[in-house]
Enzyme design. Structure first.
Site, PDB file in Angstrom:
ATOM      1  N   GLU A 124      -5.266  -2.217  14.093  1.00  0.00           N
ATOM      2  CA  GLU A 124      -5.784  -1.245  13.131  1.00  0.00           C
ATOM      3  C   GLU A 124      -7.119  -0.713  13.611  1.00  0.00           C
ATOM      4  O   GLU A 124      -7.959  -1.474  14.098  1.00  0.00           O
ATOM      5  CB  GLU A 124      -6.018  -1.852  11.731  1.00  0.00           C
ATOM      6  CG  GLU A 124      -4.772  -2.144  10.965  1.00  0.00           C
ATOM      7  CD  GLU A 124      -5.056  -2.713   9.565  1.00  0.00           C
ATOM      8  OE1 GLU A 124      -6.130  -2.424   8.986  1.00  0.00           O
ATOM      9  OE2 GLU A 124      -4.192  -3.452   9.074  1.00  0.00           O
ATOM     10  N   GLN A 174       0.805  -1.224   0.000  1.00  0.00           N
ATOM     11  CA  GLN A 174       0.000   0.000   0.000  1.00  0.00           C
ATOM     12  C   GLN A 174       0.841   1.278   0.000  1.00  0.00           C
ATOM     13  O   GLN A 174       0.352   2.332  -0.377  1.00  0.00           O
ATOM     14  CB  GLN A 174      -0.957  -0.013   1.202  1.00  0.00           C
ATOM     15  CG  GLN A 174      -2.007  -1.110   1.064  1.00  0.00           C
ATOM     16  CD  GLN A 174      -2.923  -1.191   2.274  1.00  0.00           C
ATOM     17  OE1 GLN A 174      -2.588  -1.820   3.259  1.00  0.00           O
ATOM     18  NE2 GLN A 174      -4.078  -0.554   2.198  1.00  0.00           N
ATOM     19  N   ASN A 223      -1.659 -10.687   8.423  1.00  0.00           N
ATOM     20  CA  ASN A 223      -2.664  -9.653   8.569  1.00  0.00           C
ATOM     21  C   ASN A 223      -3.971 -10.086   7.928  1.00  0.00           C
ATOM     22  O   ASN A 223      -4.012 -10.389   6.725  1.00  0.00           O
ATOM     23  CB  ASN A 223      -2.210  -8.356   7.885  1.00  0.00           C
ATOM     24  CG  ASN A 223      -3.268  -7.276   8.007  1.00  0.00           C
ATOM     25  OD1 ASN A 223      -3.483  -6.738   9.077  1.00  0.00           O
ATOM     26  ND2 ASN A 223      -3.979  -6.994   6.911  1.00  0.00           N
ATOM     27  N   GLU A 224      -5.029 -10.133   8.700  1.00  0.00           N
ATOM     28  CA  GLU A 224      -6.390 -10.350   8.192  1.00  0.00           C
ATOM     29  C   GLU A 224      -6.504 -11.522   7.222  1.00  0.00           C
ATOM     30  O   GLU A 224      -6.941 -11.345   6.079  1.00  0.00           O
ATOM     31  CB  GLU A 224      -6.922  -9.075   7.517  1.00  0.00           C
ATOM     32  CG  GLU A 224      -6.962  -7.874   8.446  1.00  0.00           C
ATOM     33  CD  GLU A 224      -7.623  -6.645   7.798  1.00  0.00           C
ATOM     34  OE1 GLU A 224      -7.916  -6.696   6.593  1.00  0.00           O
ATOM     35  OE2 GLU A 224      -7.849  -5.661   8.507  1.00  0.00           O
ATOM     36  N   HIS A 272       1.368  -9.390   4.631  1.00  0.00           N
ATOM     37  CA  HIS A 272       0.207  -8.502   4.513  1.00  0.00           C
ATOM     38  C   HIS A 272      -0.265  -8.532   3.048  1.00  0.00           C
ATOM     39  O   HIS A 272      -0.164  -7.554   2.328  1.00  0.00           O
ATOM     40  CB  HIS A 272       0.588  -7.087   4.957  1.00  0.00           C
ATOM     41  CG  HIS A 272      -0.576  -6.202   5.297  1.00  0.00           C
ATOM     42  ND1 HIS A 272      -0.714  -5.582   6.518  1.00  0.00           N
ATOM     43  CD2 HIS A 272      -1.664  -5.826   4.575  1.00  0.00           C
ATOM     44  CE1 HIS A 272      -1.821  -4.849   6.524  1.00  0.00           C
ATOM     45  NE2 HIS A 272      -2.408  -4.982   5.356  1.00  0.00           N
ATOM     46  N   ARG A 327       3.770   0.003  13.014  1.00  0.00           N
ATOM     47  CA  ARG A 327       3.500  -1.316  12.450  1.00  0.00           C
ATOM     48  C   ARG A 327       3.619  -1.245  10.936  1.00  0.00           C
ATOM     49  O   ARG A 327       2.957  -0.418  10.299  1.00  0.00           O
ATOM     50  CB  ARG A 327       2.087  -1.763  12.863  1.00  0.00           C
ATOM     51  CG  ARG A 327       1.658  -3.039  12.225  1.00  0.00           C
ATOM     52  CD  ARG A 327       0.283  -3.546  12.696  1.00  0.00           C
ATOM     53  NE  ARG A 327      -0.018  -4.708  11.881  1.00  0.00           N
ATOM     54  CZ  ARG A 327      -1.091  -4.828  11.102  1.00  0.00           C
ATOM     55  NH1 ARG A 327      -2.021  -3.913  11.075  1.00  0.00           N
ATOM     56  NH2 ARG A 327      -1.230  -5.898  10.346  1.00  0.00           N
ATOM     57  N   HIS A 349      -1.754  -5.179 -12.989  1.00  0.00           N
ATOM     58  CA  HIS A 349      -1.162  -4.894 -14.304  1.00  0.00           C
ATOM     59  C   HIS A 349      -1.962  -5.554 -15.421  1.00  0.00           C
ATOM     60  O   HIS A 349      -2.146  -4.977 -16.489  1.00  0.00           O
ATOM     61  CB  HIS A 349       0.293  -5.386 -14.360  1.00  0.00           C
ATOM     62  CG  HIS A 349       1.223  -4.551 -13.514  1.00  0.00           C
ATOM     63  ND1 HIS A 349       2.408  -5.014 -13.007  1.00  0.00           N
ATOM     64  CD2 HIS A 349       1.122  -3.269 -13.088  1.00  0.00           C
ATOM     65  CE1 HIS A 349       3.002  -4.060 -12.310  1.00  0.00           C
ATOM     66  NE2 HIS A 349       2.229  -2.997 -12.339  1.00  0.00           N
ATOM     67  N   ASN A 362      -7.974  -5.991  14.329  1.00  0.00           N
ATOM     68  CA  ASN A 362      -8.322  -4.866  13.458  1.00  0.00           C
ATOM     69  C   ASN A 362      -9.830  -4.690  13.511  1.00  0.00           C
ATOM     70  O   ASN A 362     -10.574  -5.595  13.129  1.00  0.00           O
ATOM     71  CB  ASN A 362      -7.909  -5.134  12.008  1.00  0.00           C
ATOM     72  CG  ASN A 362      -6.397  -5.150  11.825  1.00  0.00           C
ATOM     73  OD1 ASN A 362      -5.646  -4.919  12.766  1.00  0.00           O
ATOM     74  ND2 ASN A 362      -5.956  -5.423  10.613  1.00  0.00           N
ATOM     75  N   TYR A 376     -12.991  -1.790  12.787  1.00  0.00           N
ATOM     76  CA  TYR A 376     -13.386  -0.482  12.281  1.00  0.00           C
ATOM     77  C   TYR A 376     -14.881  -0.222  12.408  1.00  0.00           C
ATOM     78  O   TYR A 376     -15.309   0.917  12.466  1.00  0.00           O
ATOM     79  CB  TYR A 376     -13.071  -0.378  10.784  1.00  0.00           C
ATOM     80  CG  TYR A 376     -11.610  -0.385  10.385  1.00  0.00           C
ATOM     81  CD1 TYR A 376     -10.915  -1.575  10.218  1.00  0.00           C
ATOM     82  CD2 TYR A 376     -10.952   0.805  10.127  1.00  0.00           C
ATOM     83  CE1 TYR A 376      -9.589  -1.572   9.815  1.00  0.00           C
ATOM     84  CE2 TYR A 376      -9.617   0.809   9.719  1.00  0.00           C
ATOM     85  CZ  TYR A 376      -8.948  -0.383   9.561  1.00  0.00           C
ATOM     86  OH  TYR A 376      -7.636  -0.374   9.167  1.00  0.00           O
ATOM     87  N   ASP A 379       2.331   0.565  -8.017  1.00  0.00           N
ATOM     88  CA  ASP A 379       3.644   0.690  -8.659  1.00  0.00           C
ATOM     89  C   ASP A 379       4.503   1.759  -7.977  1.00  0.00           C
ATOM     90  O   ASP A 379       5.699   1.581  -7.800  1.00  0.00           O
ATOM     91  CB  ASP A 379       3.491   1.065 -10.143  1.00  0.00           C
ATOM     92  CG  ASP A 379       2.960  -0.103 -10.970  1.00  0.00           C
ATOM     93  OD1 ASP A 379       2.664  -1.165 -10.387  1.00  0.00           O
ATOM     94  OD2 ASP A 379       2.842   0.048 -12.204  1.00  0.00           O
TER      95      ASP A 379
END
Ligand SMILES: *[C@@H]1O[C@H](CO)[C@@H](O)[C@H](O)[C@H]1NC(C)=O
Ligand SMILES: *[C@@H]1O[C@H](CO)[C@@H](O)[C@H](O)[C@H]1NC(C)=O
Ligand SMILES: *[C@@H]1O[C@H](CO)[C@@H](O)[C@H](O)[C@H]1NC(C)=O
Ligand SMILES: *[C@@H]1O[C@H](CO)[C@@H](O)[C@H](O)[C@H]1NC(C)=O
Length: 495
Positions: free
Chosen positions: A393, A36, A183-184, A139, A94, A56, A324, A326, A69
């Site tokens: 998170e 990310q 992660n997740e 991740h 993190r 891509h 995590n 939200y 990219d």
């Protein structure tokens, strides 16, 4: 203040911010992940990963064809980013290691020295600034070479991951105290190998996600045992996993809806947490999937089985639990469930939806429901015998990346209050909190349209200029005072 406290007791603190200081050793931090923010997708020997390949070859997978990219270009700007982290005054940062930057084809027989050096530099820079690195080993960015060998639905991946994790412990473990294996996994297994809405985009709902999860759990456990046997005595760190879930609120007070809430949490969170903290998949998952598989004419359950030895091997393999969280959703049972419907959600036989009354973030899945975090933390404590928890998170997305991000400030303040309530009123053992995210970044399929950063990033400038939002000052203030309101009660020194 004491009056306030008593009033708060009487009014049970609804909609009131918690006014007790966070403990002195409570960790406040912020988070990112490699794909990310790093960019430099093919520089200095990095291999291709499944997100590179997917975006891509299939740019319409993301809004505006955005991809990783370049994104925040943090590969080249890591020193500047560590300076931003330092400026926040956080305890910890993190981030994740890009497997294909370290091992271009995924295998340990070919190590990319430039990738090793990059993460050594990053960790050294954090340490030099007195920031604790929290390192996510995986991740979501699997090397494409390993996907070509079957990815997470092939049992070979368990040994490939174990080799990779051992290498990470060996290379970086001298300076890392907190490791997160995954992660997740629920998201990348379900969306990547079930629904096909995330990389690698495979649609095999009802089987692919379960196979992926089975291998992830074995890989996680193997990495934990490797650390425990080969590294713990010299490195003194801890190994955990990061799981994500909403809070699932029963739509009504009926027994059916309350059961639906628990079932949904078992399918979303217990899927991973139950094998790790209690042993084996949750009973409701095993029962539902077995029953539905047989009704579909299969000879055995689509949910893979652990042997008794494997159950013991996986059980107890987390020194802490990363959560995590939200958002929340309402739940109720699906009436007359279609037994032929395939997929992980169909197997739960629970439907979930968002209330119209809840405020929304930019991300379609994100609603502002701070009351959910305390309920979730309480549920986790009860289910898994009071594990040590860090919120790895939590954060708020908007579309415009405004610097005057008062909605983000409100969100963080209210969720932190819920976390503090859970510690206070329910005795949940939470030792830290981590804002997602340090920077506006590539929010997977939503591209650059969903902005979570404490710092704005100008994606139109080749410099990817970072600018502090209002939430930076707000978070600095919380970290300095360890308090969410103007005046706090210092519980530690009060009683
Ligand atoms: C995206 O592009 C691919 C390749 O051009 C095409 O096959 C696919 O149907 C497109 N998907 C959508 C959702 O437009
Ligand atoms: C459930 O019951 C509680 C306590 O009586 C009440 O406060 C709450 O509003 C009820 N929830 C719903 C959705 O009816
Ligand atoms: C990029 O940064 C350089 C060095 O700080 C500066 O000279 C240049 O004007 C910046 N360019 C843009 C487009 O912001
Ligand atoms: C950062 O922490 C230090 C030490 O606690 C404190 O003196 C300083 O004021 C803090 N900075 C900000 C911007 O809050």
């Amino acid at each position: 203040m004491e009056y306030l406290y008593i009033l708060c007791f009487l009014a049970s603190c609804y909609a009131t911010l918690n006014n007790k200081k966070f403990p002195d050793d409570f960790m406040f931090g912020t988070a990112t992940s490699s794909y990310q923010i790093e960019g430099a997708w093919n520089e200095d020997g990095k291999g291709e990963n499944i997100w590179d390949r997917l975006l891509h070859t299939n740019p319409n997978f993301t809004v505006n064809g955005d991809n990783g990219d370049i994104t925040c270009n943090s590969y080249h700007k890591y020193k500047e980013d560590v300076a931003l982290v330092k400026d926040l005054n956080v305890t910890h940062y993190r981030f994740s290691l890009a497997w294909a930057r370290l091992l271009p084809n995924g295998h340990v027989d070919q190590i990319n020295d430039a990738g090793v050096q990059y993460y050594k530099n990053l960790i050294r820079e954090l340490r030099a600034n007195n920031i604790e690195p929290l390192v996510t080993i995986y991740h979501w960015d699997l090397p494409q070479g390993l996907q070509d060998e079957g990815g997470w639905t092939s049992s070979d991946i368990v040994d490939r991951y174990a080799d990779y994790a051992r290498l990470c412990f060996r290379l970086f473990g001298g300076d890392v105290r907190y490791w997160m294996t995954f992660n997740e996994p629920k998201e990348f297994c379900w969306q990547g190998y079930g629904e096909g809405t995330n990389a690698p985009g495979i649609k095999a709902a009802g089987t692919g996600e379960y196979l992926c999860a089975h291998h992830v759990l074995k890989a996680h456990a193997t990495a934990w045992h490797i650390y425990d046997e080969e590294f713990r005595s010299t490195q003194n760190g801890q190994v955990g996993i990061v799981l994500d879930t909403n809070w699932y609120e029963p739509a009504t007070n009926s027994t059916e809806d309350k059961i639906a809430s628990d079932t949904k949490l078992q399918f979303i969170f217990g899927w991973y947490a139950n094998p790790i903290f209690r042993g084996d998949y949750p009973e409701v998952m095993r029962n539902n999937i077995q029953r539905r598989s047989l009704a579909q004419g299969l000879t055995k359950s689509r949910l893979p089985e652990f042997t008794p030895e494997e159950i013991e091997y996986v059980k107890g393999t987390a020194d802490f639990l990363g959560v995590n969280m939200y958002s929340s959703a309402l739940v109720a049972p699906i009436e007359n469930p279609d037994v032929n419907a395939m997929g992980y959600e169909a197997d739960s036989e629970v439907r979930d939806w968002l209330s119209e009354n809840w405020k929304k973030g930019a991300s379609p899945w994100l609603v502002v429901t701070p009351w959910g975090v305390q309920k979730l933390l309480r549920w986790i404590k009860e289910q898994y015998n009071n594990p040590r928890i860090i919120i790895t998170e939590n954060g708020y997305s908007d579309y415009d990346g405004t610097l005057d991000d008062v909605d983000r400030i409100d969100y963080i303040q209210q969720y932190l209050s819920g976390v503090r309530d859970a510690m206070d009123e329910d005795g949940v053992d939470v030792f830290g909190y981590t804002v997602w995210s340090l920077l506006d970044n590539l929010e997977w399929v939503y591209g650059f349209t969903n902005k979570f950063g404490l710092y704005h990033v100008d994606f139109n400038s080749p410099n990817r200029t970072r600018t502090a939002k209002k939430s930076v000052g707000f978070y600095q203030n919380i970290i300095r005072t360890r308090c969410l309101v103007d005046y706090c009660i210092d519980i530690q020194n009060y009683w």
